[in-house]
Design a protein around this motif. Structure first.
Motif, PDB file in Angstrom:
ATOM      1  N   GLY A 186       0.803  -1.210   0.000  1.00 52.56           N
ATOM      2  CA  GLY A 186       0.000   0.000   0.000  1.00 52.56           C
ATOM      3  C   GLY A 186       0.839   1.263   0.000  1.00 52.56           C
ATOM      4  N   THR A 187       2.161   1.105   0.023  1.00 53.89           N
ATOM      5  CA  THR A 187       3.059   2.243  -0.012  1.00 53.89           C
ATOM      6  C   THR A 187       2.854   3.026  -1.310  1.00 53.89           C
ATOM      7  OG1 THR A 187       5.361   2.944   0.265  1.00 53.89           O
ATOM      8  CG2 THR A 187       4.984   0.992  -1.090  1.00 53.89           C
ATOM      9  N   THR A 188       3.341   4.239  -1.338  1.00 58.20           N
ATOM     10  CA  THR A 188       3.243   5.058  -2.545  1.00 58.20           C
ATOM     11  C   THR A 188       4.606   5.096  -3.237  1.00 58.20           C
ATOM     12  OG1 THR A 188       3.869   7.078  -1.404  1.00 58.20           O
ATOM     13  CG2 THR A 188       1.496   6.536  -1.475  1.00 58.20           C
ATOM     14  N   PRO A 189       4.625   5.476  -4.506  1.00 62.79           N
ATOM     15  CA  PRO A 189       5.926   5.634  -5.170  1.00 62.79           C
ATOM     16  C   PRO A 189       6.824   6.646  -4.464  1.00 62.79           C
ATOM     17  CG  PRO A 189       4.205   5.454  -6.815  1.00 62.79           C
ATOM     18  CD  PRO A 189       3.514   5.563  -5.472  1.00 62.79           C
ATOM     19  N   SER A 190       6.259   7.744  -3.983  1.00 60.53           N
ATOM     20  CA  SER A 190       7.074   8.749  -3.281  1.00 60.53           C
ATOM     21  C   SER A 190       7.700   8.177  -2.019  1.00 60.53           C
ATOM     22  CB  SER A 190       6.234   9.972  -2.915  1.00 60.53           C
ATOM     23  OG  SER A 190       5.837  10.653  -4.071  1.00 60.53           O
TER      24      SER A 190
ATOM     25  N   ALA B  18      12.323   1.070 -12.357  1.00 58.11           N
ATOM     26  CA  ALA B  18      12.254  -0.194 -11.612  1.00 58.11           C
ATOM     27  C   ALA B  18      10.797  -0.612 -11.388  1.00 58.11           C
ATOM     28  CB  ALA B  18      12.985  -0.071 -10.277  1.00 58.11           C
ATOM     29  N   LEU B  19       9.943   0.328 -11.016  1.00 62.70           N
ATOM     30  CA  LEU B  19       8.530   0.000 -10.797  1.00 62.70           C
ATOM     31  C   LEU B  19       7.871  -0.449 -12.092  1.00 62.70           C
ATOM     32  CD1 LEU B  19       7.145   2.720  -8.365  1.00 62.70           C
ATOM     33  CD2 LEU B  19       7.333   0.262  -7.970  1.00 62.70           C
ATOM     34  N   GLY B  20       8.164   0.235 -13.190  1.00 66.01           N
ATOM     35  CA  GLY B  20       7.608  -0.166 -14.478  1.00 66.01           C
ATOM     36  C   GLY B  20       7.995  -1.590 -14.824  1.00 66.01           C
ATOM     37  N   SER B  21       9.243  -1.930 -14.588  1.00 62.70           N
ATOM     38  CA  SER B  21       9.724  -3.278 -14.858  1.00 62.70           C
ATOM     39  C   SER B  21       9.068  -4.302 -13.937  1.00 62.70           C
ATOM     40  CB  SER B  21      11.246  -3.328 -14.710  1.00 62.70           C
ATOM     41  OG  SER B  21      11.731  -4.612 -14.974  1.00 62.70           O
TER      42      SER B  21
ATOM     43  N   VAL C 234       5.591  -4.951 -15.196  1.00 63.66           N
ATOM     44  CA  VAL C 234       5.625  -5.794 -16.403  1.00 63.66           C
ATOM     45  C   VAL C 234       5.941  -7.247 -16.037  1.00 63.66           C
ATOM     46  CG1 VAL C 234       6.938  -6.249 -18.529  1.00 63.66           C
ATOM     47  CG2 VAL C 234       6.160  -3.938 -18.010  1.00 63.66           C
ATOM     48  N   LYS C 235       6.817  -7.452 -15.071  1.00 62.82           N
ATOM     49  CA  LYS C 235       7.181  -8.808 -14.644  1.00 62.82           C
ATOM     50  C   LYS C 235       6.109  -9.456 -13.775  1.00 62.82           C
ATOM     51  CE  LYS C 235      12.165  -8.063 -14.910  1.00 62.82           C
ATOM     52  NZ  LYS C 235      13.440  -8.026 -14.169  1.00 62.82           N
ATOM     53  N   GLY C 236       5.075  -8.711 -13.441  1.00 67.11           N
ATOM     54  CA  GLY C 236       3.983  -9.262 -12.640  1.00 67.11           C
ATOM     55  C   GLY C 236       4.268  -9.328 -11.153  1.00 67.11           C
ATOM     56  N   MET C 237       5.227  -8.545 -10.677  1.00 67.22           N
ATOM     57  CA  MET C 237       5.618  -8.582  -9.275  1.00 67.22           C
ATOM     58  C   MET C 237       4.927  -7.509  -8.419  1.00 67.22           C
ATOM     59  SD  MET C 237       7.781 -11.095  -9.014  1.00 67.22           S
ATOM     60  CE  MET C 237       8.868 -10.844  -7.616  1.00 67.22           C
ATOM     61  N   VAL C 238       4.559  -6.392  -9.046  1.00 66.20           N
ATOM     62  CA  VAL C 238       3.949  -5.271  -8.328  1.00 66.20           C
ATOM     63  C   VAL C 238       2.689  -4.853  -9.065  1.00 66.20           C
ATOM     64  CG1 VAL C 238       4.217  -2.829  -7.693  1.00 66.20           C
ATOM     65  CG2 VAL C 238       6.105  -4.411  -7.330  1.00 66.20           C
ATOM     66  N   GLU C 239       1.678  -4.538  -8.274  1.00 66.44           N
ATOM     67  CA  GLU C 239       0.429  -4.023  -8.823  1.00 66.44           C
ATOM     68  C   GLU C 239       0.244  -2.592  -8.330  1.00 66.44           C
ATOM     69  OE1 GLU C 239      -4.373  -4.881  -8.533  1.00 66.44           O
ATOM     70  OE2 GLU C 239      -2.983  -6.217  -7.507  1.00 66.44           O
ATOM     71  N   ARG C 240      -0.062  -1.694  -9.270  1.00 64.80           N
ATOM     72  CA  ARG C 240      -0.399  -0.309  -8.917  1.00 64.80           C
ATOM     73  C   ARG C 240      -1.916  -0.205  -8.822  1.00 64.80           C
ATOM     74  NH1 ARG C 240       3.614   3.900 -11.099  1.00 64.80           N
ATOM     75  NH2 ARG C 240       5.210   2.636 -12.067  1.00 64.80           N
ATOM     76  N   ARG C 241      -2.384   0.436  -7.740  1.00 64.96           N
ATOM     77  CA  ARG C 241      -3.822   0.668  -7.569  1.00 64.96           C
ATOM     78  C   ARG C 241      -4.036   2.128  -7.189  1.00 64.96           C
ATOM     79  NH1 ARG C 241      -5.014  -3.988  -3.183  1.00 64.96           N
ATOM     80  NH2 ARG C 241      -4.020  -5.725  -4.284  1.00 64.96           N
ATOM     81  N   ALA C 242      -5.148   2.668  -7.628  1.00 70.02           N
ATOM     82  CA  ALA C 242      -5.507   4.018  -7.213  1.00 70.02           C
ATOM     83  C   ALA C 242      -5.826   4.005  -5.718  1.00 70.02           C
ATOM     84  CB  ALA C 242      -6.703   4.525  -8.002  1.00 70.02           C
ATOM     85  N   HIS C 243      -5.372   5.021  -5.005  1.00 71.19           N
ATOM     86  CA  HIS C 243      -5.673   5.152  -3.580  1.00 71.19           C
ATOM     87  C   HIS C 243      -7.187   5.341  -3.424  1.00 71.19           C
ATOM     88  CE1 HIS C 243      -5.790   6.735   0.495  1.00 71.19           C
ATOM     89  NE2 HIS C 243      -4.536   6.336   0.636  1.00 71.19           N
TER      90      HIS C 243
ATOM     91  N   ARG D 257      -5.704  10.224  -7.609  1.00 71.02           N
ATOM     92  CA  ARG D 257      -4.466  10.741  -8.207  1.00 71.02           C
ATOM     93  C   ARG D 257      -3.229  10.075  -7.606  1.00 71.02           C
ATOM     94  NH1 ARG D 257      -5.219  16.730  -6.601  1.00 71.02           N
ATOM     95  NH2 ARG D 257      -5.873  15.560  -4.790  1.00 71.02           N
ATOM     96  N   THR D 258      -3.392   9.425  -6.471  1.00 69.05           N
ATOM     97  CA  THR D 258      -2.277   8.789  -5.774  1.00 69.05           C
ATOM     98  C   THR D 258      -2.295   7.287  -6.020  1.00 69.05           C
ATOM     99  OG1 THR D 258      -2.385  10.463  -4.040  1.00 69.05           O
ATOM    100  CG2 THR D 258      -1.203   8.434  -3.515  1.00 69.05           C
ATOM    101  N   ALA D 259      -1.149   6.762  -6.427  1.00 68.54           N
ATOM    102  CA  ALA D 259      -1.031   5.316  -6.650  1.00 68.54           C
ATOM    103  C   ALA D 259      -0.541   4.639  -5.382  1.00 68.54           C
ATOM    104  CB  ALA D 259      -0.063   5.042  -7.791  1.00 68.54           C
ATOM    105  N   GLN D 260      -1.033   3.444  -5.158  1.00 67.40           N
ATOM    106  CA  GLN D 260      -0.522   2.578  -4.095  1.00 67.40           C
ATOM    107  C   GLN D 260       0.102   1.366  -4.759  1.00 67.40           C
ATOM    108  OE1 GLN D 260      -4.307   2.315  -1.749  1.00 67.40           O
ATOM    109  NE2 GLN D 260      -2.873   2.640  -0.048  1.00 67.40           N
ATOM    110  N   LEU D 261       1.110   0.818  -4.122  1.00 64.74           N
ATOM    111  CA  LEU D 261       1.850  -0.319  -4.656  1.00 64.74           C
ATOM    112  C   LEU D 261       1.648  -1.539  -3.770  1.00 64.74           C
ATOM    113  CD1 LEU D 261       5.159   1.652  -5.300  1.00 64.74           C
ATOM    114  CD2 LEU D 261       3.315   1.204  -6.946  1.00 64.74           C
TER     115      LEU D 261
END
Length: 152
Positions: A53-57, A73-76, A79-88, A93-97
């Motif tokens: 649930g952390t943010t990119p910042s 790194a996050l983009g990769s 793509v590798k299926g290791m991290v999912e970005r979700r809208a807070h 406007r804020t992404a959670q990881l």
């Protein structure tokens, strides 16, 4: 009062930590049944896994990566299926990881391998469990001491 630890002893400690880390390297040649990651991706993945649930910042701050390097790194990792970005949920406007199921599987394989490798080495040396607990505590305190303070 204890005397300060000598430079030689501290340098030897760092050398041994690096040597052990090389033996357990998740990006090394023994990591054949896990998703291959770069060193930067491992750093980011470790943070996201322990802070879902952390943010990119927050991830950039915690890993001391430049935003551009983190973005790559996050983009990769996505793509590798290791991290999912979700809208807070409170601010789209804020992404959670979040780590994915694939990340959990790869990390589980690594942790099992690390445990087996270390158990064998400790057994061979006759090292008891309480020494492991003490070593972990010491290394965690060193890790905390190496991070820059965010309090001021």
């Amino acid at each position: 009062m204890t005397s300060p630890t000598s430079d030689d002893a501290l340098a030897r400690l760092a050398d041994v930590v690096l040597s052990v880390a090389r033996e357990l390297d998740p990006t090394g040649p023994r990591a054949v049944d896990v998703v291959p990651l770069t060193g930067t991706e491992v750093l980011v993945m470790r943070w996201v896994d322990t802070n879902p649930g952390t943010t990119p910042s927050a991830t950039a701050d915690a890993t001391a990566l430049r935003r551009s390097n983190l973005s790559v790194a996050l983009g990769s990792l996505v793509v590798k299926g290791m991290v999912e970005r979700r809208a807070h949920p409170d601010d789209a406007r804020t992404a959670q990881l979040f780590p994915t199921a694939l990340a959990a599987e790869s990390i589980g394989v690594l942790r099992t391998r690390w445990a087996e490798t270390l158990r064998a080495a400790l057994h061979e040396q006759g090292i008891e469990d309480d020494a492991v607990v003490s070593a972990v505590g010491l290394l965690e305190r060193i890790e905390q001491g190496l991070r820059p303070s965010r309090d001021g």
